[in-house]
Design a protein around this motif. Structure first.
Motif, PDB file in Angstrom:
ATOM      1  N   ALA A 174      -8.084   4.064  18.490  1.00 49.40           N
ATOM      2  CA  ALA A 174      -6.911   3.204  18.620  1.00 49.40           C
ATOM      3  C   ALA A 174      -7.024   1.995  17.702  1.00 49.40           C
ATOM      4  O   ALA A 174      -6.031   1.553  17.108  1.00 49.40           O
ATOM      5  N   ASP A 175      -8.232   1.467  17.557  1.00 53.76           N
ATOM      6  CA  ASP A 175      -8.414   0.317  16.669  1.00 53.76           C
ATOM      7  C   ASP A 175      -8.193   0.721  15.217  1.00 53.76           C
ATOM      8  O   ASP A 175      -7.614  -0.041  14.432  1.00 53.76           O
ATOM      9  N   HIS A 176      -8.625   1.920  14.841  1.00 57.52           N
ATOM     10  CA  HIS A 176      -8.390   2.384  13.471  1.00 57.52           C
ATOM     11  C   HIS A 176      -6.904   2.657  13.224  1.00 57.52           C
ATOM     12  O   HIS A 176      -6.401   2.415  12.112  1.00 57.52           O
ATOM     13  N   ILE A 177      -6.207   3.164  14.222  1.00 57.55           N
ATOM     14  CA  ILE A 177      -4.758   3.370  14.072  1.00 57.55           C
ATOM     15  C   ILE A 177      -4.079   2.031  13.808  1.00 57.55           C
ATOM     16  O   ILE A 177      -3.247   1.900  12.913  1.00 57.55           O
ATOM     17  N   ARG A 178      -4.444   1.015  14.590  1.00 56.12           N
ATOM     18  CA  ARG A 178      -3.897  -0.339  14.366  1.00 56.12           C
ATOM     19  C   ARG A 178      -4.249  -0.837  12.965  1.00 56.12           C
ATOM     20  O   ARG A 178      -3.405  -1.397  12.255  1.00 56.12           O
TER      21      ARG A 178
ATOM     22  N   GLN B 137      -1.546  -1.920  10.227  1.00 50.14           N
ATOM     23  CA  GLN B 137      -1.277  -3.348  10.116  1.00 50.14           C
ATOM     24  C   GLN B 137      -2.154  -4.096   9.116  1.00 50.14           C
ATOM     25  O   GLN B 137      -1.798  -5.189   8.685  1.00 50.14           O
ATOM     26  N   VAL B 138      -3.306  -3.535   8.750  1.00 47.55           N
ATOM     27  CA  VAL B 138      -4.267  -4.291   7.952  1.00 47.55           C
ATOM     28  C   VAL B 138      -4.473  -3.673   6.571  1.00 47.55           C
ATOM     29  O   VAL B 138      -4.427  -4.363   5.549  1.00 47.55           O
ATOM     30  N   VAL B 139      -4.693  -2.381   6.533  1.00 48.45           N
ATOM     31  CA  VAL B 139      -5.075  -1.702   5.297  1.00 48.45           C
ATOM     32  C   VAL B 139      -3.842  -1.431   4.438  1.00 48.45           C
ATOM     33  O   VAL B 139      -2.775  -1.068   4.952  1.00 48.45           O
ATOM     34  N   SER B 140      -3.994  -1.600   3.142  1.00 49.74           N
ATOM     35  CA  SER B 140      -2.912  -1.269   2.218  1.00 49.74           C
ATOM     36  C   SER B 140      -3.174   0.092   1.575  1.00 49.74           C
ATOM     37  O   SER B 140      -4.314   0.531   1.464  1.00 49.74           O
ATOM     38  N   GLY B 141      -2.102   0.771   1.192  1.00 50.50           N
ATOM     39  CA  GLY B 141      -2.231   2.037   0.491  1.00 50.50           C
ATOM     40  C   GLY B 141      -2.347   3.248   1.383  1.00 50.50           C
ATOM     41  O   GLY B 141      -2.581   4.354   0.886  1.00 50.50           O
TER      42      GLY B 141
ATOM     43  N   VAL C 268     -12.640   0.558   5.813  1.00 52.23           N
ATOM     44  CA  VAL C 268     -11.502   1.471   5.767  1.00 52.23           C
ATOM     45  C   VAL C 268     -10.690   1.243   4.499  1.00 52.23           C
ATOM     46  O   VAL C 268     -10.213   2.201   3.870  1.00 52.23           O
ATOM     47  N   GLN C 269     -10.536  -0.015   4.070  1.00 55.33           N
ATOM     48  CA  GLN C 269      -9.818  -0.277   2.827  1.00 55.33           C
ATOM     49  C   GLN C 269     -10.534   0.361   1.637  1.00 55.33           C
ATOM     50  O   GLN C 269      -9.893   0.971   0.764  1.00 55.33           O
ATOM     51  N   ALA C 270     -11.864   0.224   1.594  1.00 55.25           N
ATOM     52  CA  ALA C 270     -12.629   0.822   0.491  1.00 55.25           C
ATOM     53  C   ALA C 270     -12.511   2.338   0.512  1.00 55.25           C
ATOM     54  O   ALA C 270     -12.401   2.982  -0.547  1.00 55.25           O
ATOM     55  N   TRP C 271     -12.519   2.927   1.708  1.00 59.45           N
ATOM     56  CA  TRP C 271     -12.383   4.383   1.812  1.00 59.45           C
ATOM     57  C   TRP C 271     -11.007   4.839   1.339  1.00 59.45           C
ATOM     58  O   TRP C 271     -10.884   5.819   0.586  1.00 59.45           O
TER      59      TRP C 271
END
Length: 341
Positions: free
Chosen positions: A17-21, A25-29, A285-288
């Protein structure tokens, strides 16, 4: 939306659930394209009002859903091997939370399957490599600022352990983070482990060996000790001190808010890993996502997941049988060059 990396998230529990959020809401792309969880009501709740997301009970259905370009695995550990192999079959890049597999045999099967593909698709969720403090310490060690590394002193404390937690899980779930961090910081494999049992805390559930003191040896003679205490009662703390021939450096002493009232000062201590490492998860997650869009894997890979599983298994044997246990790793496939640590 077609320009965004469509991600299928497997598992909609606390971490999922935290990764879905985070993806929304946080990660771009990137965007959440599909979510799978046997509890579809929980999955739907985690998705909330996010548009264009399909919800599934089965992982395979989510992987085959329209618009899925990549996979984030946050399901329970026993489901990870099957999810990784399914992602490989579809040629999908995958970020898998640790453990990569519940045991080293399963982890090695994942390594061998990816090696047969001839290209890396898997990144394993050792998020400490993305924490600002750990990255500064890594840079200092790599640059020779402390001279030759001699020791790492590590602390890993949780407020309390969940009901299902076992004595072995202190090593293969909690200390697995220190295992990967030590391999990465020192750029060395771990070769032996000894687990010692201090007197059990009265705050630990009956039968749980908590705390534990874990001592690792490395291939070039450094020592790594870990105090793991998962029922300390007061907060979530992770610290690491590197000691070299020319100096030492410690991370994890970051101060939270200090409240002064009624004649006393009180410092807040994080109560959860999602608080302590929130920025690290965001950067991971952004780097991935960025690497996946380029067709690359830049973070800890399947070999790192396998090595962590093998080291943890040796630690569990030392906990169970006592004494020092040597660690043996399979031959590293050419796909995983040491520079990829």
């Amino acid at each position: 939306m077609g320009d965004l990396l469509g991600v299928a998230v497997l598992g909609a529990g606390h971490m999922g659930a935290d990764h879905i959020r985070r993806l929304d809401q946080v990660v771009s792309g990137a965007r959440v394209a599909a979510v799978a969880d046997p509890d579809t009501d929980r999955a739907a709740e985690a998705v909330g009002a996010i548009e264009g997301v399909s919800v599934h009970a089965e992982a395979a259905a989510a992987l085959d859903a329209p618009g899925v370009d990549a996979v984030l695995v946050a399901s329970p550990g026993p489901a990870h091997e099957e999810a990784l192999l399914a992602a490989f079959e579809r040629g999908l890049p995958v970020l898998c939370e640790k453990p990569m597999a519940p045991d080293s045999a399963g982890a090695l099967r994942v390594v061998e399957a990816e090696a047969r593909l001839g290209r890396r698709l898997a990144q394993i969720g050792f998020m400490r490599r993305y924490d600002a403090g750990y990255r500064r310490l890594k840079s200092l060690l790599d640059g020779g600022g402390l001279g030759r590394a001699l020791m790492l002193h590590c602390v890993h404390r949780n407020v309390s352990s969940p009901p299902h937690f076992t004595s072995a899980m202190l090593i293969n779930s909690s200390v697995s983070h220190e295992i990967d961090a030590a391999r990465w910081l020192l750029a060395q494999e771990l070769t032996a482990v000894t687990v010692l049992r201090p007197a059990a805390s009265s705050g630990a559930p009956e039968g749980l060996v908590d705390p534990q003191f874990v001592l690792f040896e490395t291939e070039r003679g450094a020592l790594v000790d870990v105090e793991v205490f998962v029922n300390c009662g007061f907060g979530y703390q992770v610290r690491c001190e590197a000691v070299g021939e020319a100096g030492s450096a410690r991370i994890g002493d970051d101060h939270g808010m200090v409240v002064t009232a009624r004649g006393a000062a009180r410092e807040e201590v994080p109560q959860d890993y999602l608080v302590r490492f929130a920025d690290a998860y965001d950067r991971e997650v952004q780097a991935w996502v960025d690497a996946s869009r380029r067709g690359q894997v830049t973070g800890p890979g399947a070999w790192d997941g396998y090595a962590a599983s093998a080291v943890a298994e040796a630690g569990v044997r030392s906990l169970r049988d006592g004494g020092r246990v040597t660690i043996g790793l399979a031959d590293r496939p050419d796909l995983y060059a040491p520079a990829g640590r």
